[in-house]
Design an enzyme around this catalytic site. Structure first.
Site, PDB file in Angstrom:
ATOM      1  N   TYR A   1      16.765  32.201   1.545  1.00  0.00           N
ATOM      2  CA  TYR A   1      15.689  33.123   1.924  1.00  0.00           C
ATOM      3  C   TYR A   1      15.868  33.686   3.334  1.00  0.00           C
ATOM      4  O   TYR A   1      16.199  32.931   4.264  1.00  0.00           O
ATOM      5  CB  TYR A   1      14.341  32.390   1.905  1.00  0.00           C
ATOM      6  CG  TYR A   1      13.809  32.105   0.519  1.00  0.00           C
ATOM      7  CD1 TYR A   1      13.838  33.061  -0.484  1.00  0.00           C
ATOM      8  CD2 TYR A   1      13.226  30.875   0.233  1.00  0.00           C
ATOM      9  CE1 TYR A   1      13.321  32.796  -1.743  1.00  0.00           C
ATOM     10  CE2 TYR A   1      12.708  30.602  -1.025  1.00  0.00           C
ATOM     11  CZ  TYR A   1      12.762  31.566  -2.006  1.00  0.00           C
ATOM     12  OH  TYR A   1      12.253  31.306  -3.232  1.00  0.00           O
TER      13      TYR A   1
ATOM     14  N   LYS B   1       0.852  -1.198   0.000  1.00  0.00           N
ATOM     15  CA  LYS B   1       0.000   0.000   0.000  1.00  0.00           C
ATOM     16  C   LYS B   1       0.890   1.252   0.000  1.00  0.00           C
ATOM     17  O   LYS B   1       2.105   1.140   0.241  1.00  0.00           O
ATOM     18  CB  LYS B   1      -0.928  -0.020   1.212  1.00  0.00           C
ATOM     19  CG  LYS B   1      -0.196   0.033   2.553  1.00  0.00           C
ATOM     20  CD  LYS B   1      -1.150  -0.241   3.711  1.00  0.00           C
ATOM     21  CE  LYS B   1      -0.394  -0.192   5.034  1.00  0.00           C
ATOM     22  NZ  LYS B   1      -1.203  -0.748   6.143  1.00  0.00           N
TER      23      LYS B   1
HETATM   24  C1  PLP Z   1      -0.477  -1.778   6.810  1.00  0.00           C
HETATM   25  C2  PLP Z   1      -1.067  -3.039   7.295  1.00  0.00           C
HETATM   26  C3  PLP Z   1      -0.228  -4.138   7.575  1.00  0.00           C
HETATM   27  C4  PLP Z   1       1.286  -4.074   7.481  1.00  0.00           C
HETATM   28  O1  PLP Z   1       1.815  -3.475   8.627  1.00  0.00           O
HETATM   29  P1  PLP Z   1       3.401  -3.365   8.870  1.00  0.00           P
HETATM   30  O2  PLP Z   1       3.520  -2.965  10.276  1.00  0.00           O
HETATM   31  O3  PLP Z   1       3.912  -2.329   7.916  1.00  0.00           O
HETATM   32  O4  PLP Z   1       3.980  -4.701   8.582  1.00  0.00           O
HETATM   33  C5  PLP Z   1      -0.838  -5.320   7.932  1.00  0.00           C
HETATM   34  N1  PLP Z   1      -2.193  -5.414   8.049  1.00  0.00           N
HETATM   35  C6  PLP Z   1      -3.009  -4.367   7.802  1.00  0.00           C
HETATM   36  C7  PLP Z   1      -4.483  -4.536   7.947  1.00  0.00           C
HETATM   37  C8  PLP Z   1      -2.472  -3.155   7.427  1.00  0.00           C
HETATM   38  O5  PLP Z   1      -3.282  -2.117   7.195  1.00  0.00           O
END
Ligand code: PLP
Length: 384
Positions: free
Chosen positions: A277, A37
């Site tokens: 600046y 993501k």
């Molecule tokens: C972002 C997310 C993860 C991954 O989390 P990390 O701490 O970056 O490994 C896992 N599960 C869900 C539902 C998320 O939104």
């Protein structure tokens, strides 16, 4: 094609190393879903996804249908894709047709999924996300029976891929009581699923912190974001690793991302003159200053003005004056033989020096994930 003002390099060997380390922690059984993501946490979906596939990843998780489409375009094989967040009803048809998995956290979405699956002529691949105490998204326990019953009656249209939940801050030991309540709630609901007539392919709860430090959360799938990119989820999780290994320090995770540019201009500045600046920086002596061709519009936060540094000639060069929209200045007075177009490292290694992502986040009161996920999509990414 013309040049961008900076570039991001992704290290294949670092990613391979990180995935192997995570695999050591979770064992061979679980599916490793690579969370991409937010443009792969700023690493760039288009470049990161094929790289991860080369390193053996066969499952990707995203937050939106928009990102799912980016993965569909980026993947080179037939890796599975799972949407964990927003999925507008108008996108359901496309998602089911592309056999993309998605989280369902209300009953109504099950009914809509059945209708769409019927129209498309393919099964909807759903993960039932359970509310266990995070109070974000999740199906409430009172509705679980009804949902399971519905899934059983419509097995020809609904494929139950997973039963899952997400922990509310498992990376911090200060949250452990709340996390334990979530674990208990999940177990209780899991038993309810096991006594029903439907069977999911996967039970899954673990993000990076859970996968690295809490073995009981590792089930049939883990959803790892931050750690695959080489970032520790928190000092607590790193510390738990050290205790487990009985070591004072260890570096089993390697940063995948480096960020680089070049010197755009060199300038002699006289003692007493202001640089850039306003009056943000007055030269305390005669100085040599290098102009760097990027600024806050490129994700280099303005709050780094007069603090932080870059690497030039294998040495640290301190920022002088404020970060502008697309330039900032650094002090190179004490660095020998600096020339126009010399490489400038913003994040990463040069000679024996290193600038970590973490060093930024301390200066700007952000967390690692926030900082990298905001790196502009327009910066070109390349694999090294
Ligand atoms: C972002 C997310 C993860 C991954 O989390 P990390 O701490 O970056 O490994 C896992 N599960 C869900 C539902 C998320 O939104």
């Amino acid at each position: 094609m013309t040049s961008h003002s900076s570039r991001i390099e992704l290290s294949k060997s670092a990613l391979k190393n990180n995935l192997e380390f995570i695999r050591q922690k979770i064992g061979q059984h679980p599916v490793l879903s690579s969370v991409v993501k937010a443009n792969a946490y700023g690493h760039g979906i288009e470049t990161f996804v094929p790289l991860a596939e080369e390193c053996g990843v066969e499952h990707f998780a995203v937050a939106t249908s928009f990102e799912a489409e980016e993965v569909v375009e980026a993947r080179t094989g037939d890796a599975d894709i799972m949407i964990m967040g927003i999925l507008y009803p108008e996108d359901l048809h496309w998602v089911v047709d592309h056999e993309i998995e998605y989280f369902v956290f209300n009953f109504h979405r099950l009914e809509r999924s059945r209708e769409v699956a019927d129209k498309v002529g393919k099964k909807a691949r759903v993960h039932l996300e359970l509310e266990t105490g995070g109070n974000r998204t999740g199906l409430h326990e009172e509705q679980l029976d009804k949902a399971l019953d519905y899934l059983e009656r419509h097995q020809d249209k609904l494929e139950l891929m997973g039963i899952c939940t997400h922990f509310a801050g498992i990376e911090s030991l200060a949250n452990q009581f709340r996390i334990q309540q979530q674990e208990k709630n999940f177990e209780r609901m899991r038993e309810q699923v096991e006594q029903s007539d439907v069977e999911p392919h996967y039970y899954h709860t673990a993000c990076s912190a859970a996968a690295l430090a809490f073995p009981e959360t590792v089930m049939d799938m883990v959803r790892v974001g931050t750690s695959q990119y080489g970032m520790w989820p928190s000092p607590d999780i790193y510390n738990m690793h050290l205790m487990q290994e009985n070591k004072m320090s260890d570096a089993p995770l390697q940063p995948v991302l480096s960020w680089k540019t070049d010197i755009m201009h060199l300038n002699e500045v006289e003692e007493g003159d202001y640089i850039g600046y306003g009056t943000a920086y007055q030269a305390p002596q005669d100085m040599e200053v290098a102009v760097i061709p990027l600024g806050y519009s490129n994700g280099y936060a303005r709050s780094l003005s007069n603090r932080h540094h870059v690497l030039i000639g294998g040495q640290r060069a301190t920022i002088v004056g404020s970060i502008n929209m697309n330039v900032f200045m650094v002090d190179v007075t004490d660095i020998p033989d600096v020339e126009l177009r010399d490489e400038v490292v913003l994040i990463g290694q040069q000679g024996n020096e290193n600038i970590s992502i973490k060093s930024f986040t301390e200066s700007i009161d952000a967390i690692n994930n926030e900082f990298v996920s905001r790196l502009p999509a327009a910066i070109p990414r390349m694999i090294v």
